[in-house]
Structure formats: structure tokens, C-alpha cells
Write a protein that holds these residues in place. Sequence first.
Motif, mmCIF file in Angstrom:
data_model
loop_
_atom_site.group_PDB
_atom_site.id
_atom_site.type_symbol
_atom_site.label_atom_id
_atom_site.label_comp_id
_atom_site.label_asym_id
_atom_site.label_seq_id
_atom_site.Cartn_x
_atom_site.Cartn_y
_atom_site.Cartn_z
ATOM 1 N N LEU A 1 0.698 -1.234 -0.178
ATOM 2 C CA LEU A 1 0.060 -0.087 0.009
ATOM 3 C C LEU A 1 0.932 1.146 -0.042
ATOM 4 N N GLY A 2 0.470 2.265 -0.606
ATOM 5 C CA GLY A 2 1.175 3.484 -0.778
ATOM 6 C C GLY A 2 0.335 4.816 -0.436
ATOM 7 N N ILE A 3 1.311 5.752 0.130
ATOM 8 C CA ILE A 3 0.605 6.841 0.364
ATOM 9 C C ILE A 3 1.122 7.832 -0.800
ATOM 10 N N TYR A 4 -0.053 8.434 -1.314
ATOM 11 C CA TYR A 4 0.500 9.303 -2.721
ATOM 12 C C TYR A 4 -0.026 10.957 -2.413
ATOM 13 N N SER A 5 0.471 11.898 -3.113
ATOM 14 C CA SER A 5 0.362 13.215 -3.146
ATOM 15 C C SER A 5 0.581 14.039 -4.100
ATOM 16 N N GLU A 6 -0.296 14.945 -4.508
ATOM 17 C CA GLU A 6 -0.052 15.990 -5.578
ATOM 18 C C GLU A 6 0.477 17.149 -5.110
ATOM 19 N N LYS A 7 0.482 17.462 -3.627
ATOM 20 C CA LYS A 7 0.679 18.440 -2.996
ATOM 21 C C LYS A 7 2.043 18.625 -2.253
ATOM 22 N N ILE A 8 2.258 17.430 -1.691
ATOM 23 C CA ILE A 8 3.848 17.483 -0.953
ATOM 24 C C ILE A 8 4.497 16.354 -1.355
ATOM 25 N N ILE B 1 -6.831 13.693 4.528
ATOM 26 C CA ILE B 1 -5.972 12.368 4.044
ATOM 27 C C ILE B 1 -7.231 11.408 3.610
ATOM 28 N N ALA B 2 -7.126 10.638 2.516
ATOM 29 C CA ALA B 2 -8.185 9.825 1.810
ATOM 30 C C ALA B 2 -7.590 8.338 1.979
ATOM 31 N N ILE B 3 -8.810 7.550 2.562
ATOM 32 C CA ILE B 3 -8.453 6.359 3.033
ATOM 33 C C ILE B 3 -9.307 5.199 2.054
ATOM 34 N N PRO B 4 -9.194 3.836 1.877
ATOM 35 C CA PRO B 4 -10.179 3.192 1.342
ATOM 36 C C PRO B 4 -11.271 3.122 2.491
ATOM 37 N N THR C 1 -10.765 10.984 5.677
ATOM 38 C CA THR C 1 -11.848 10.699 4.938
ATOM 39 C C THR C 1 -11.879 9.232 4.329
ATOM 40 N N GLU C 2 -12.993 8.565 4.333
ATOM 41 C CA GLU C 2 -13.023 7.173 3.918
ATOM 42 C C GLU C 2 -13.821 7.342 2.703
ATOM 43 N N LEU C 3 -13.183 6.701 1.421
ATOM 44 C CA LEU C 3 -13.727 6.593 0.159
ATOM 45 C C LEU C 3 -13.559 5.284 -0.205
ATOM 46 N N ARG D 1 -8.535 9.033 -7.571
ATOM 47 C CA ARG D 1 -9.151 10.184 -8.446
ATOM 48 C C ARG D 1 -9.201 11.438 -7.324
ATOM 49 N N ALA D 2 -9.261 11.058 -5.869
ATOM 50 C CA ALA D 2 -9.428 12.178 -4.779
ATOM 51 C C ALA D 2 -8.064 12.811 -4.716
ATOM 52 N N MET D 3 -7.207 12.514 -5.216
ATOM 53 C CA MET D 3 -5.810 13.222 -4.812
ATOM 54 C C MET D 3 -5.683 14.562 -5.157
ATOM 55 N N GLU D 4 -6.252 15.172 -6.070
ATOM 56 C CA GLU D 4 -6.479 16.654 -6.473
ATOM 57 C C GLU D 4 -7.065 17.401 -5.195
ATOM 58 N N ASP D 5 -8.082 16.536 -4.574
ATOM 59 C CA ASP D 5 -8.762 17.314 -3.498
ATOM 60 C C ASP D 5 -8.570 17.064 -2.039
ATOM 61 N N VAL D 6 -7.290 16.244 -1.739
ATOM 62 C CA VAL D 6 -6.935 16.037 -0.402
ATOM 63 C C VAL D 6 -5.395 16.288 -0.417
#
Length: 277
Positions: free
Chosen positions: A114-121, A133-136, A179-181, A188-193
Motif C-alpha cells: 500500500l502506498g501514500i501518494y500526494s500531488e501537493k507534498i 487524508i483519503a483512505i479506502p 476521509t473514507e472513500l 481520483r481524490a488526490m487533487e482534492d486532498v
Amino acid sequence: MRRKWGLSLVVAALFVVAGCSNGQGSADDAEDTTVQLGVIGADTDVWDDVQERLADEGIDLEYVEFTEYSQPNTALENGDIDLNSFQHQDFLDNYNEERGTDLVSIGNTVNAPLGIYSEKIEDLDELEDGAEIAIPDDVTNGGRALKLLQTANLIELNDDVQNPTISDVTGNPKDLNITELEASQTARAMEDVDVSVINSGMAVDAGLSPNDDAIYLEPVDETSRPYVNIIAARKEDEDNEVYQKVVDAYQSEQTAEVIEETSNGADIPAWEEFGRK
């Protein structure tokens, strides 16, 4: 009369032999057998290689694609597909417990961290107080994601719980908003979190490379055992000869090479580390 009776026996014998030799409807006969395999998403590169080798043995491996984790086990239990390959052992155990079903693993495939990804940091040290933070949202992958956040020293959990939920968070020094998604939405939520915890397969489908793009990747050790991905079947098909040939074809040196190539080294051939199943 004697000749007629003898002819009747010959005809009857031919009928029986013909009936027994027709393997079209037999799941235990590898000749001209179709095996329907349930998968999540369109990333079938590893299975494509297995599929070609199975064809040489008279086994037609046919994909049935699903979009959500809630679907393939239901389809397997209902007999709509023969096998599925999308989940880890912990997910299957939880499904069986919740549904009262008896689906089983017949073979290990990969360990997909499992990985932690970001478009902001670019580093978790940059994560600010109150970050999103979004998680399954499913029980096992959500619990796994929370454990990963704990390993990354972002939160603390009640360690007595196998599959923790947000209510089991006992320490949150940065006051992170978790936030659970649905798992397919985490990429897809990367741009929002600020950061998103994404399953390896979903990350690859989104064009991400776990080794190159994750800012934090789940360590692989003995604690990874419950999260080894598997091939699942119905209990009554556990020893089916055709399905065991599917496992054999997957658990090969050639497959290991394809896994290395297609995942850029992110996924690990689980049978080499943890055995056949």
C-alpha cells in the motif's frame, strides 16, 4: 437375434464413451476448458502472460472485469465466475465472516504494498496540521491504511484491533482529517486532498508507479502475510485439477519476471516469500 443384441451393445458402448470423452462441461478436464477469472480494473498484464501459457494446455482463461471490491466475491459465490484474483487474504476472511460464505484461497499471487501518494507534498514531513487524508472505506483495506499511517508516525491506534477503524485512532497529533472513500476513488481524490492512501492496483490503473510516485510505501515483512494477494475459489473447487493448473502457471519463474517488469519492482511474487497458499 444374437447379432442384433451384440450391435446394440456396441452402439450403447460407443454412446457412453462419447459421452464420457466430451470435456466441454467438465471443470476437471483441462482440454478445451474455459475458466472465467474475476478481476478488478483493466490491469491484466501479468495474467495476460499466464493466459497465453494456459492456452497451450487447452485452458481458455477468460477475464470478467469488475469495478468495485464488493462484486467479485459475490459473483464467485453465485457461480457466475470460476475464480477471482483481486483481494488479499484478510479481505477474503472478512468477507466470509460477514456473509457466512466459505470461499478459499488456492494460491498466492503478489504482495502489493500500500502506498501514500500526494500531488501537493513530496515528503510526509511537509504535512501540515489539519491536513486531509483519503483512505479506502472497506473494513480490511481501511484498517490496513490506518496501520500504514501509524507506521508512518502520523497517528496512533488501538493495537488490540485486527482491522481498526477511525474510531480506533487513539492519537492524532497533527489533527488530521481522515476521509473514507470507495477504494477506486482514492486515486481520483488526490487533487482534492493532501495525501491519499491507494492500493497498488488502483495506483497502477491511475498511471502511478508505486516505487516512483509513492511518498511512503508499506514495508514488506512478516506482518504483510494477511495482505498477500490470492486466487480465490469456492470451497468445493479447492482441489480442482484445472484450477490448480491455473495456480501452477501463475506461480512460475516467468510470471515472477513479468511481475518485476510490469510493477517496476513494486510488487513481490508472494509464493516465493510465503509459499503456494
